[in-house]
Each structure stands twice: as structure tokens, then as C-alpha cells.
Write a protein that holds these residues in place. Structure first.
Motif, short mmCIF file in Angstrom:
data_model
loop_
_atom_site.label_atom_id
_atom_site.label_comp_id
_atom_site.label_asym_id
_atom_site.label_seq_id
_atom_site.Cartn_x
_atom_site.Cartn_y
_atom_site.Cartn_z
N PRO A 270 0.74 -1.23 0.15
CA PRO A 270 0.15 0.12 0.02
C PRO A 270 0.79 1.35 -0.03
CG PRO A 270 0.23 -0.76 2.26
CD PRO A 270 1.30 -1.58 1.41
N THR A 271 2.24 1.09 -0.27
CA THR A 271 2.82 2.35 0.08
C THR A 271 4.05 2.45 -1.18
OG1 THR A 271 4.72 1.45 1.46
CG2 THR A 271 2.63 2.53 2.38
N GLY A 359 -6.67 11.43 -6.69
CA GLY A 359 -7.91 10.78 -6.37
C GLY A 359 -8.79 10.59 -7.45
N ARG A 377 2.40 8.17 -5.90
CA ARG A 377 1.99 7.43 -4.95
C ARG A 377 0.95 6.37 -5.02
NH1 ARG A 377 3.32 9.08 -0.27
NH2 ARG A 377 2.07 7.58 0.53
N ASP A 379 -1.41 5.34 -2.34
CA ASP A 379 -2.53 5.16 -1.34
C ASP A 379 -3.89 4.71 -2.06
OD1 ASP A 379 -0.63 6.98 0.64
OD2 ASP A 379 -0.80 7.54 -1.39
N SER A 380 -4.60 4.12 -0.92
CA SER A 380 -5.79 3.41 -1.28
C SER A 380 -6.52 4.89 -1.83
CB SER A 380 -6.75 2.72 -0.53
OG SER A 380 -6.86 3.31 0.89
N GLY A 381 -7.38 4.97 -2.97
CA GLY A 381 -8.17 5.99 -3.17
C GLY A 381 -7.47 6.96 -3.95
N ARG A 382 -6.18 6.79 -4.15
CA ARG A 382 -5.36 7.90 -5.12
C ARG A 382 -5.92 7.87 -6.47
NH1 ARG A 382 -1.50 11.63 -3.83
NH2 ARG A 382 -1.12 12.28 -5.63
N ASN A 386 -11.34 3.04 -3.34
CA ASN A 386 -10.27 2.78 -1.95
C ASN A 386 -9.99 1.11 -2.28
OD1 ASN A 386 -10.28 5.17 -0.82
ND2 ASN A 386 -12.18 4.61 0.57
#
Lengths: 419, 174
Positions: A270-271, A359, A377, A379-382, A386
Motif C-alpha cells: 500500500p505504499t 484521487g 503514490r 495510497d488507497s483512493g489515489r 479505495n
């Protein structure tokens, strides 16, 4: 005592020699604020009773996050930003269709120059380090800069990163950026500035330097900066200030990377700093791909992707979106026939700017999809939902994987394409 | 500035968008701590905001608040009236915590190993003292610089600016 590039720039701005750890209020040479924050900032200033901003000739508005609004809220926000820009007499305003990403276009336009201190409401403002300017993301503190003229900066320590050797065929500076990020302890990197040097720097273009000033930031680095050299001088049409550290500058730590050891790298969820060599995830089916962003939406990235996509179609199960970082890059892509290559390959061209990255403002992913992108990035939702998995890699890796419908080692297709 | 409350213990690598505040609220550009407080840790523990009380302290491991430092995460924590003590915090998180007026001790090596969830804590943020009343232990850490603490004590950047503007302080290039 010798100074690093960061100490030199902050000392020049503050008019006195500074050392790491000092609490300072430097007046930035430029502050860049993107479309996601202008209206919120205006609201805060209204509450504070501030009607005229300080140093307005050093403030830049950039509409790069939502270039083509697809919601009423987005469209209305654009209108509000234009009204605020007029009311405050903002002379440096890249509205929709002008310039592009706020930490790429001002370099293309030679507006940001070596030695400048640029602050901004955008975590990737350190892109300016590519040409020897110091970019510091100050986020909501831009309100302080426009209200009273400055905000606090704790003078950061510097980490020196020397680069040597040459990247193997099919391996890009994007891979190098991810490789560096995964090889430095975030606890050591935190609140420092990375300063690049070493013999391999001369082989890295301004585009490549932007990627390297961007990708490793995700481990908590304050900023990243390159010295100026013949590559920087050749980029500018007029003479520039020479920026370099003193030979006896003090560094918190030193690292050296041999470029010949780098392989295609993938950040897995996730990162972004969870980085593996591509062979660890080869074969993972993808639904969605994106080439663009301030990290890797530059001319070099587009040329790389085109090498692979020329004369090929992407896999029928994959959508590949492309967003050039700036209008100029888009125009250059048209000129070089790259847009035609992408369209023939069944890619979707998005307007110049951040594209899907912030997003999923445009071209979202849906739940359960697997995405492979060149954005900074994951991240979830990016990119919207999500519940989508986001993998990160170079433009070569994304192009090759989009063709094969799964995460792939781009070196095979690249070799075939360049033979 | 002393907080007395319960410990909410978290591990390493608690992310901004991934854990503290779903990105959705950031993209809506919400900025009211009283609205955002109801969404803190929403996806990790939907009851968190109901159970947390003002004066409670989040004690986290390494890299608390890594990722894209969206203001909404710490504005939400501010809305809950909580403080933060962490083994470490990335620069972005540190910056938005100060902006939001969240009292913090950002660099307390191994502090998370010395507390348990629910311990009664007394944290003196200005002096860097973490007293665990439940375990009867006291730990001392480096506190943020006094200038930073002035901003936090004012309630964050916006209230601090209000005071600064009233004093007539400004930085203008001639």
C-alpha cells in the motif's frame, strides 16, 4: 564552515548564514498554490480579515489538479479561483489550458531559476530541485505566506547521494528513484534534503532530474536538489546562477548508488516505498494503466513509452490513460508523432496536468481493479476507488505491461523495439 | 500544555489517507475540525470518534502519518481534542499537526513499547514528559522547539496568524 546547497539558498534568502535545526522565517522567492487549496485559503484569509496578500508578485496559482472539471463543484471552484486571482492581482496564474503541472511548467518557462527558494501547497514542489532551486512543500502554511509574507522553516540537514555508473538498457531514472527510496531508511531520510552529486549526474537530463527530485520524497524527505552543471546551463536560454555545495559541506549521511545495478522496480500496495524488483510481481494481471504525473509525465517518459507502443496495440482488457505534465510536452508529442502512436495503440489521451493521479479526478479506477501507473503514490483512493490495487513503475514498464495485459519486465519488449 | 487521558495505542506506519482520514473527505475539501472529527480512523475503527475523549493521547510507533500530508487528518484529530506521541513522524505529518494545533511529541524513540492501550497517561508536551499513571513510569523526550509550540498553543496556524497580524508582524520583500 562549508555549506550544502540547501544551506546556501536559505542563507541567501535570510541574509545570514544558517545551520541545520535553526527556526527561521524565510521569504520565499515564489509560492505556488494549486487549485485544490485556493478557495480554502481565501476562506481562512476572510476569517482573518486579510484583504490584500503580501508579496503578490511572488505568488503563483496553478490549476493542475482539476484541469477539466467533470463535476459542477469542480467547475464552480474554477470560477471562484479565477475571481480570487483577479481580486488579488495574481500575475502568475496558470489556469486550465495554460502551462500544466505547477512544478513542471514554471521550469519549462524558465520562470523558476537555480538558487530560488520556492514554497508551495503541493507535496511535489521539490521537482524544482532538478534545476538547482529549493522547493519546500509547506501545505496549509501557504496561508501564512500570503497573510504575513512567510512561514516557519526548520533548516534541514542534508544527505548526500552520489550516483555512478550507467543505467542498463530498459532501466530508467524512474526505476532508480524507486530503488533509492527503498534503500534508504525513512527514519534517516526524515526531514532531510537529498542532494545529488557524483559522475553519473551529467548523464541525467532535466526531465530525469525532476523524476529523481520527486519519487524518493515519499519516505519523508523535506526536499531534493541537484547542483547546476552543463546540463542545466544548456536547458536555459539565458545565463543562470551556478549552484553547488562547498567541498567541505557537512552531511548527515552519505550514500552512493551504482546505476548499473538497478533493475526495473515496482512499488506494490500500500505504499510507494514498498518496492520490489519487477520479477517478484511479473504476471499480475492489470485492468488499468496510467502514464503521467509530475514524477513521470515528462517528455522523456512519453518517448520511452512510445518506443514500446509503436506499431503495437495494448491488451484488450486494459485501459491506458496518458496525461502529459504540460501543454508544451503535449505539443511536442504531437510534433514527434507520439500522440499518433498512443492513439493507434488504443490509449486514451487526457489533458495536460495531474491526470488521474489526485484521487481520480478524471479517468477513475473502480473497485477490485488492478492499476499500474507512473504516478508518485499508491495510497488507497489515489485513483478513485479505495478498493483498487495500485502498482507503480516506469513509463517503459507501464507501456510493456499494458501491451501484455499483466505486469511485465519491459526489457524484452524494449530490446525488441530498439533492435 | 498538559493532557491527561487514556492511551490509544497504534503500531508502525499509520498512514494519512490509508488509516487516519479516508481520502474522500480530503477531496471534498472539508476543513472544519468539528465535522472531520467524526471520520478519524473511520475505516480502521468506526467507533473511534465516539470512544475517544478530549485529553486522550494517540501513542504510535514509527512514521505516524506517513503518506501525502493532507491537512484533514490532523484537523480531525484536533477536533477530537487529542494529542499525539510517536516513535517518529514524517516531516509532512509534523507540519500539518502544527498547522492543526495538535500538541505533539514527534520523536520519542520506542515510546510505543512503554505503553498499552487504555493506560492512563499524563503528557506534558512542552517539557517532553510522558507519565504513565497506570504503569507508574515516567519518560522524557525532546519537545518541539518553543517557537513551534507557540503555534500549537495558539490552536494552530490560523489562530496563531490572527494574533501575529494583530501584533503587526510581517515579512515583506522591499
Amino acid at each position: 564552515m562549508g555549506q550544502t546547497i540547501t544551506e546556501k539558498i536559505l542563507s541567501r534568502v535570510l541574509g545570514r548564514d544558517v545551520s541545520p535545526g535553526e527556526f527561521t522565517y524565510p521569504i520565499p522567492d515564489l509560492t505556488v498554490i494549486h487549485d485544490g487549496y485556493v478557495v480554502s485559503m481565501k476562506k481562512s484569509l476572510d476569517e482573518l480579515g486579510v484583504t490584500q496578500i503580501k508579496n503578490s508578485d511572488r505568488v503563483m496559482f496553478v490549476t493542475d489538479h482539476e484541469v477539466v472539471p467533470v463535476t459542477q463543484m469542480g467547475a464552480d471552484r474554477g470560477t471562484q479561483i479565477r475571481a480570487i486571482a483577479k481580486a488579488w492581482d495574481i500575475k502568475h496564474f496558470y489556469d486550465s489550458g495554460r502551462g500544466g503541472i505547477g512544478h513542471v511548467a514554471p521550469v519549462e518557462d524558465e520562470f523558476v531559476k537555480p538558487g530560488m527558494l520556492v514554497e508551495g501547497y503541493d507535496t511535489h514542489v521539490p521537482n524544482f530541485g532538478a534545476i538547482g532551486a529549493l522547493g519546500i512543500p509547506i501545505l496549509g502554511e501557504v496561508t501564512s505566506v500570503v497573510a504575513i509574507g512567510a512561514t516557519w522553516i526548520l533548516v534541514p540537514e542534508t544527505i548526500r547521494i552520489d550516483l555512478k555508473g550507467a543505467l542498463p538498457e530498459g532501466v530508467t531514472v524512474r526505476d532508480l528513484g524507486q530503488y533509492i527510496m527503498s534503500n534508504i531508511d525513512p527514519e534517516v531520510a526524515n526531514y532531510t534534503v537529498f542532494e545529488f552529486g557524483g559522475p553519473a549526474v551529467r548523464d541525467i537530463s532535466i526531465d530525469g532530474r525532476m523524476t529523481l527530485c520527486n519519487v524518493p520524497l515519499e519516505i519523508g524527505t523535506e526536499s531534493i536538489v541537484f547542483p547546476t552543471d552543463e546540463v542545466t546551463r544548456a536547458y536555459y536560454t539565458s545565463p543562470i546562477e551556478h549552484i553547488a555545495p562547498d567541498s567541505d559541506a557537512t552531511y548527515k549521511a552519505r550514500f552512493e548508488f551504482d546505476l548499473s545495478e538497478v533493475t526495473p522496480q515496482i512499488s506494490v500496495p500500500p505504499t510507494p516505498e514498498t518496492v520490489v524488483s519487477v520479477d517478484k510481481v511479473t504476471g499480475k494481471k492489470i485492468d488499468y494503466a496510467f502514464i503521467g504525473s509530475c514524477a513521470s509525465g515528462l517528455m522523456e517518459d512519453m518517448r520511452q513509452a512510445a518506443t514500446i507502443l509503436k506499431g503495437r496495440k495494448i491488451h484488450p482488457d486494459v485501459r491506458l490513460f496518458v496525461a502529459p505534465a504540460t501543454q508544451r510536452i503535449f505539443a511536442q508529442m504531437v510534433k514527434e508523432g507520439i500522440v499518433e502512436i498512443f492513439l493507434d495503440a488504443d490509449c486514451l489521451m487526457l489533458p495536460a496536468g495531474c491526470g488521474a493521479c489526485p484521487g481520480g479526478k478524471i479517468g477513475r479506477v473502480s473497485a477490485g481493479e488492478v492499476a499500474l501507473c507512473t504516478i508518485p503514490r499508491n495510497d488507497s483512493g489515489r485513483l478513485g476507488s479505495n478498493d483498487a490495487e495500485i502498482y507503480l513503475g516506469s513509463a517503459l514498464t507501464v507501456a510493456a505491461s499494458a501491451v501484455q495485459g499483466k505486469i511485465s519486465d519491459c526489457r524484452e519488449l524494449y530490446k525488441e523495439a530498439t533492435q | 500544555m498538559i493532557y491527561r487521558g487514556r492511551c490509544w495505542k497504534f503500531g508502525d506506519n499509520v498512514g494519512i489517507d490509508t488509516h487516519i482520514m479516508p481520502l474522500n473527505y480530503t477531496l471534498q475539501r472539508l476543513s472544519d475540525p468539528q465535522v472531520l472529527k467524526d471520520h478519524v480512523f473511520e475505516e480502521v475503527d468506526p467507533e473511534f470518534h465516539r470512544n475517544a475523549r478530549p485529553g486522550d493521547v494517540i501513542v504510535a510507533g514509527r512514521r505516524f502519518g506517513h503518506g501525502n500530508p493532507h491537512l484533514q487528518a490532523f484537523l480531525g484529530i484536533r477536533g477530537l481534542g487529542m494529542g499525539v506521541v510517536a516513535d517518529s513522524m514524517p516531516r509532512g505529518a509534523f507540519r500539518i499537526a502544527v498547522y492543526s494545533g495538535v500538541p505533539l511529541l514527534a520523536f520519542c524513540k520506542n515510546v510505543s513499547e512503554c505503553v498499552d492501550h487504555g493506560d492512563e497517561l499524563q503528557v506534558d508536551f512542552e517539557r517532553g514528559i510522558v507519565k504513565n499513571t497506570t504503569k507508574d513510569t515516567t519518560m522524557k523526550y525532546e519537545a518541539p522547539p518553543a517557537e513551534i509550540f507557540e503555534i500549537i498553543r495558539a490552536g494552530g496556524t490560523i489562530p496563531y496568524l490572527r494574533r501575529t497580524i494583530a501584533k503587526g508582524t510581517q515579512f515583506v520583500k522591499c
